[in-house]
Write a protein that holds these residues in place. Sequence first.
Motif, short mmCIF file in Angstrom:
data_model
loop_
_atom_site.label_atom_id
_atom_site.label_comp_id
_atom_site.label_asym_id
_atom_site.label_seq_id
_atom_site.Cartn_x
_atom_site.Cartn_y
_atom_site.Cartn_z
N CYS A 9 86.83 -4.12 26.80
CA CYS A 9 87.38 -5.36 27.70
C CYS A 9 87.83 -6.24 26.94
O CYS A 9 87.83 -5.21 25.33
CB CYS A 9 86.53 -5.80 28.74
SG CYS A 9 84.88 -5.93 28.07
N LEU A 10 87.87 -7.28 26.31
CA LEU A 10 88.74 -7.97 25.28
C LEU A 10 86.47 -8.76 24.13
O LEU A 10 87.02 -7.74 23.25
CB LEU A 10 89.00 -8.95 25.28
CG LEU A 10 89.16 -10.67 24.60
CD1 LEU A 10 90.36 -9.82 23.82
CD2 LEU A 10 89.29 -11.71 25.47
N GLY A 11 85.71 -9.04 24.81
CA GLY A 11 83.86 -9.02 23.53
C GLY A 11 83.41 -8.20 23.78
O GLY A 11 83.11 -8.22 23.05
N ASN A 12 84.01 -7.12 24.56
CA ASN A 12 82.13 -6.16 24.43
C ASN A 12 81.06 -7.08 24.98
O ASN A 12 79.92 -6.58 24.88
CB ASN A 12 82.50 -5.31 23.61
CG ASN A 12 81.71 -3.38 23.82
OD1 ASN A 12 80.99 -3.35 23.00
ND2 ASN A 12 81.34 -3.66 25.58
N ILE A 13 81.69 -8.30 25.77
CA ILE A 13 80.04 -8.49 25.86
C ILE A 13 79.87 -8.66 27.84
O ILE A 13 78.77 -8.51 27.76
CB ILE A 13 79.46 -9.73 25.14
CG1 ILE A 13 80.35 -10.68 25.99
CG2 ILE A 13 78.91 -9.27 23.99
CD1 ILE A 13 80.42 -12.64 24.98
N CYS A 14 81.07 -8.87 28.74
CA CYS A 14 80.67 -9.28 29.71
C CYS A 14 81.02 -7.94 30.71
O CYS A 14 80.51 -7.94 31.04
CB CYS A 14 81.68 -10.69 30.23
SG CYS A 14 80.90 -11.85 29.21
N ARG A 15 81.96 -7.70 31.45
CA ARG A 15 82.35 -6.50 31.64
C ARG A 15 82.92 -5.28 31.59
O ARG A 15 82.04 -4.44 31.74
CB ARG A 15 84.07 -6.83 32.33
CG ARG A 15 84.66 -8.36 32.73
CD ARG A 15 86.00 -8.82 32.61
NE ARG A 15 86.85 -8.79 31.10
CZ ARG A 15 87.63 -9.39 30.88
NH1 ARG A 15 88.68 -8.93 31.41
NH2 ARG A 15 88.52 -9.33 29.91
N HIS A 43 82.47 -10.29 19.08
CA HIS A 43 81.14 -10.45 18.94
C HIS A 43 79.96 -9.51 18.66
O HIS A 43 79.18 -8.81 19.13
CB HIS A 43 80.41 -10.75 20.51
CG HIS A 43 81.50 -12.02 21.25
ND1 HIS A 43 80.52 -12.84 21.60
CD2 HIS A 43 82.45 -12.30 21.79
CE1 HIS A 43 81.46 -13.90 22.06
NE2 HIS A 43 82.50 -13.52 22.43
N ASP A 122 88.83 -11.68 34.15
CA ASP A 122 87.72 -12.05 32.77
C ASP A 122 86.48 -13.34 32.84
O ASP A 122 87.08 -14.88 33.41
CB ASP A 122 87.78 -12.86 31.37
CG ASP A 122 87.30 -13.01 30.74
OD1 ASP A 122 86.90 -13.15 30.23
OD2 ASP A 122 88.21 -13.05 29.33
N TYR A 124 83.95 -14.99 31.42
CA TYR A 124 83.33 -14.98 30.10
C TYR A 124 83.22 -16.80 30.65
O TYR A 124 82.08 -17.50 30.52
CB TYR A 124 84.37 -14.58 28.86
CG TYR A 124 82.75 -14.95 28.04
CD1 TYR A 124 82.21 -14.84 28.16
CD2 TYR A 124 84.11 -16.28 27.17
CE1 TYR A 124 80.90 -15.38 26.51
CE2 TYR A 124 83.20 -17.06 26.13
CZ TYR A 124 82.07 -16.36 25.62
OH TYR A 124 81.20 -16.77 24.52
N TYR A 125 84.47 -17.86 31.17
CA TYR A 125 84.79 -18.97 31.37
C TYR A 125 84.27 -19.71 32.52
O TYR A 125 84.81 -20.98 33.00
CB TYR A 125 86.03 -19.57 30.88
CG TYR A 125 86.23 -19.43 29.43
CD1 TYR A 125 85.28 -20.10 27.93
CD2 TYR A 125 86.72 -18.47 28.78
CE1 TYR A 125 85.20 -20.39 26.51
CE2 TYR A 125 87.02 -18.50 27.24
CZ TYR A 125 86.73 -18.96 26.62
OH TYR A 125 86.87 -18.10 25.57
P1 4NP Z 1 84.96 -9.55 28.11
O1 4NP Z 1 84.60 -11.04 28.59
O2 4NP Z 1 86.23 -9.14 26.96
O3 4NP Z 1 84.37 -9.18 29.61
O4 4NP Z 1 83.38 -9.18 27.16
C1 4NP Z 1 84.94 -11.90 26.85
C2 4NP Z 1 83.77 -12.15 26.13
C3 4NP Z 1 83.71 -13.63 25.31
C4 4NP Z 1 84.76 -14.03 24.92
C5 4NP Z 1 86.73 -13.97 25.77
C6 4NP Z 1 86.66 -12.51 26.83
N1 4NP Z 1 85.41 -15.08 24.01
O5 4NP Z 1 86.38 -15.37 24.22
O6 4NP Z 1 84.55 -15.29 23.31
#
Ligand code: 4NP
Length: 151
Positions: A9-15, A43, A122, A124-125
């Motif tokens: 995913c983008l941040g490797n903390i959520c999905r 992250h 996503d 995250y927000y």
């Molecule tokens: P992820 O979610 O790609 O599912 O881990 C996000 C986590 C952090 C951010 C964006 C998406 N960020 O902008 O910090």
Amino acid sequence: MKTKVLMVCLGNICRSPLAEGILRHMTSAQDFYIDSAGTANYHTDAAPDPRSIAIAAQNNIDISHQQARQLTADDINTFDHILVMDEENLANTRALCTTNDQRQKIALITAASGVAASHVPDPYYGGDDGFAQVFELLHNCCRLWLAKHTP
Ligand code: 4NP
């Protein structure tokens, strides 16, 4: 030989940490090596988002030990299947490829599993219900993907 699957995913903390935890929960470590990474480095070394840890824990999956890392060009060679969450991840992961063999390893997790959704949104927000919806979607994706990839 183990099948190696990388969730991106983008941040490797959520999905992707959720996707990693869910697929690991459904498989044996003898047959599968599963990891996750983010296309961005925002992250690096962080634990998963507390909301991802919580929804996983509610489903008896512990992802709290995971640590975020950025996707590398080497990953494309190491892994057999690289499953990405959305079109932006797809473009950024494809950008690391130099050969068609590498490009063919990469797929949207939704398309590769045959679910109706076009991508994994996503969360995250957003709020906690976004994380619950992402969990349900990823659980379905992993179950259906495995059915297609179990010998
Ligand atoms: P992820 O979610 O790609 O599912 O881990 C996000 C986590 C952090 C951010 C964006 C998406 N960020 O902008 O910090």
